[in-house]
Design a protein around this motif. Sequence first.
Motif, PDB file in Angstrom:
ATOM      1  N   TRP A 241       0.855  -1.183   0.000  1.00 56.23           N
ATOM      2  CA  TRP A 241       0.000   0.000   0.000  1.00 56.23           C
ATOM      3  C   TRP A 241       0.891   1.233   0.000  1.00 56.23           C
ATOM      4  N   ASP A 242       0.470   2.275  -0.696  1.00 54.43           N
ATOM      5  CA  ASP A 242       1.216   3.533  -0.650  1.00 54.43           C
ATOM      6  C   ASP A 242       1.055   4.152   0.739  1.00 54.43           C
ATOM      7  N   PRO A 243       1.834   5.179   1.069  1.00 54.96           N
ATOM      8  CA  PRO A 243       1.787   5.754   2.427  1.00 54.96           C
ATOM      9  C   PRO A 243       0.398   6.228   2.861  1.00 54.96           C
ATOM     10  N   GLN A 244      -0.450   6.634   1.929  1.00 55.20           N
ATOM     11  CA  GLN A 244      -1.793   7.082   2.281  1.00 55.20           C
ATOM     12  C   GLN A 244      -2.801   5.929   2.305  1.00 55.20           C
ATOM     13  N   HIS A 245      -2.348   4.715   2.020  1.00 58.32           N
ATOM     14  CA  HIS A 245      -3.198   3.523   1.962  1.00 58.32           C
ATOM     15  C   HIS A 245      -4.347   3.744   0.968  1.00 58.32           C
ATOM     16  N   GLN A 246      -4.019   4.402  -0.133  1.00 63.37           N
ATOM     17  CA  GLN A 246      -5.012   4.726  -1.160  1.00 63.37           C
ATOM     18  C   GLN A 246      -4.806   3.870  -2.410  1.00 63.37           C
ATOM     19  N   ASN A 247      -3.556   3.700  -2.802  1.00 65.15           N
ATOM     20  CA  ASN A 247      -3.188   2.959  -4.005  1.00 65.15           C
ATOM     21  C   ASN A 247      -2.258   1.811  -3.618  1.00 65.15           C
ATOM     22  N   ILE A 248      -2.078   0.883  -4.544  1.00 69.13           N
ATOM     23  CA  ILE A 248      -1.101  -0.186  -4.335  1.00 69.13           C
ATOM     24  C   ILE A 248       0.076   0.093  -5.250  1.00 69.13           C
ATOM     25  N   ASP A 249       1.255   0.224  -4.651  1.00 69.59           N
ATOM     26  CA  ASP A 249       2.487   0.436  -5.396  1.00 69.59           C
ATOM     27  C   ASP A 249       3.111  -0.905  -5.755  1.00 69.59           C
ATOM     28  N   ILE A 250       3.633  -0.998  -6.956  1.00 65.80           N
ATOM     29  CA  ILE A 250       4.337  -2.193  -7.419  1.00 65.80           C
ATOM     30  C   ILE A 250       5.819  -1.850  -7.481  1.00 65.80           C
ATOM     31  N   TYR A 251       6.621  -2.575  -6.708  1.00 67.84           N
ATOM     32  CA  TYR A 251       8.057  -2.323  -6.620  1.00 67.84           C
ATOM     33  C   TYR A 251       8.821  -3.356  -7.441  1.00 67.84           C
TER      34      TYR A 251
END
Length: 107
Positions: A54-64
């Motif tokens: 989850w991104d820091p705002q728990h809004q989107n999912i980041d793919i690393y």
Amino acid sequence: MIPGDMLEVNQKLKWALDNGIDADEQSVINNAVLEGTQYFVDEALEGSYWTVKWDPQHQNIDIYGTTGTVVGQIKPLTATLEQDFRQDSQGLFLRIEKEVAVVVRNN
């Protein structure tokens, strides 16, 4: 088991509570979306090379990617991915699978 719909969310929630695991419907849905995204990434790459969070705002999912940098992102169509799941879980997972395929192809 990754819940694919609200019936399975409720089954997993009941199992978690019966086994003393602190959970609620929201956490089960959010975990299902995150775990489902990781599954599609692993399938597309034929292995566990990239990570999703989850991104820091728990809004989107980041793919690393393998270097630890964000190579893609899954964003909600509504206010949240949880709401997307509640409205159309199957549609959400189909969209995530397609978006992951594009991220993998472009990286």
